[in-house]
Design an enzyme around this catalytic site. Sequence first.
Site, short mmCIF file in Angstrom:
data_model
loop_
_atom_site.label_atom_id
_atom_site.label_comp_id
_atom_site.label_asym_id
_atom_site.label_seq_id
_atom_site.Cartn_x
_atom_site.Cartn_y
_atom_site.Cartn_z
N ALA A 4 -4.21 5.20 -1.94
CA ALA A 4 -3.95 4.16 -1.41
C ALA A 4 -3.32 3.08 -0.19
O ALA A 4 -2.09 3.73 -1.54
CB ALA A 4 -5.51 2.54 -2.00
N LYS A 5 -2.80 2.14 0.48
CA LYS A 5 -1.43 1.39 0.19
C LYS A 5 -1.97 0.45 0.59
O LYS A 5 -2.39 0.35 2.03
CB LYS A 5 -0.83 2.43 1.07
CG LYS A 5 0.82 2.09 0.62
CD LYS A 5 1.12 2.20 -0.73
CE LYS A 5 2.80 2.52 -0.37
NZ LYS A 5 2.78 3.56 -2.06
N GLY A 6 -1.11 -0.91 1.15
CA GLY A 6 -1.60 -2.14 1.63
C GLY A 6 -0.22 -2.80 1.98
O GLY A 6 0.85 -1.91 1.50
#
Length: 431
Positions: free
Chosen positions: A120-122
């Site tokens: 994931a990445k944000g």
Amino acid sequence: MTTTPPETTESTNSESSNTHSPVEMAVDQLERAAELLDVDQGMVERLKHPTTVYRVSLPVERDDGQTEVFTGYRAQHDDVRGPYKGGIRYAQGVTEDECIALSMWMTWKCAVMDLPFGGAKGGIVVDPDELTEKERERLTRRFAESLQGAIGPTKDIPAPDMGTDEQTMAWLMDACSMQEGETIPGVVTGKPTAIGGCPGREEAPGRGVAIIAREAAAYYDMPMDELSVAVQGYGSVGANAARLLDSWGATIVAVSDVNGAIYDPSGLQTMDIPTYDEQPGAVTAYDGGEIMPNAELLELDVDVLIPAAVGNVLTRENAADVSASLIVEGANGPTTTGAAEIFDQRDLPVIPDILANAGGVTVSYFEWLQHINRRSWPLERVRETLEDEMVEAWEQVARERDERQLTWRDATYVVALSRVAEAKDLRGLWP
């Protein structure tokens, strides 16, 4: 909160469009690995797309009473091997495309380290230096509220990244805990040790880079006490890598920050140079050596080049001028597809980011385990276990490379993709 349909662009080997899309790079790397393995093409198509991408609007009251609306993203790529895992960055250049690509790289990074996580990445589109501490706190808490239900210890576990730190994670943890009515330290990693953080987490990405650089140098019979190293990006990753290699006997001849680079062929005293976070501008203010542009550092005649700043710094345009004998990627995606092709043609070994800078997520895993087991680890145990995990991953990739006669990048992706593919095959497709 809105959920946008995942979108990717077909990969391309050409950089003539000058787009250098991170997703194109990530998909191209996936396709190259898939060609080397007997995996189902339908599964490969699934892995070209993130499971979910959240795009949220974040209204925040500034200290002067005005309301400003920021945009935030959280891309969740694949969770077949475990909960989503990945950092949150605050930067003006954050885009949905970047978050998707970085979430894909996190999937492979966790798999190559054999961690029970997906990628994931944000991020939030903002210059954190233009916010006061209270404004950063309000923005972080708003982001946590907007992602309610999407993140959690068994769902998606954020961590610090560019423009965020352990204090950001403390606010995020507190906001999520308030939502649930109980303290949930496992919702994030990279927290202060006083509230459940793991000692050594901040240094871990750079320590991992140094360990892999050491192993790669030994593989190519390059003695540490004769090793010259240039590090682009003297932030947390680059500085910790440089200082550790320096302590092991390597000669750090050049380092840089956003203001420029400093070069001394006789060696720099890395402990005397503050990181960019400690003192912005300290690199070019260092007393001694030659000041040069960042671009020139990338072309220095050194044994090891560590690009540890930002992505897309090694391109088709400058790849032929890179004079290093070995490249160890400290940043995420520093080498474009076009540059990788040229390095392959030159037989210039490049140790990819998903292996070299996996120290951060590995120690995040240790932190997550401590919350599950309700036990804390001392710093020495963290460092020793990280050393063991990084060396084991290196040896697995090296065996794959030697047996198949692959590039380091392809060998790393083969290891990662084979693990993800096996998990997907065992779990199947529902319904």
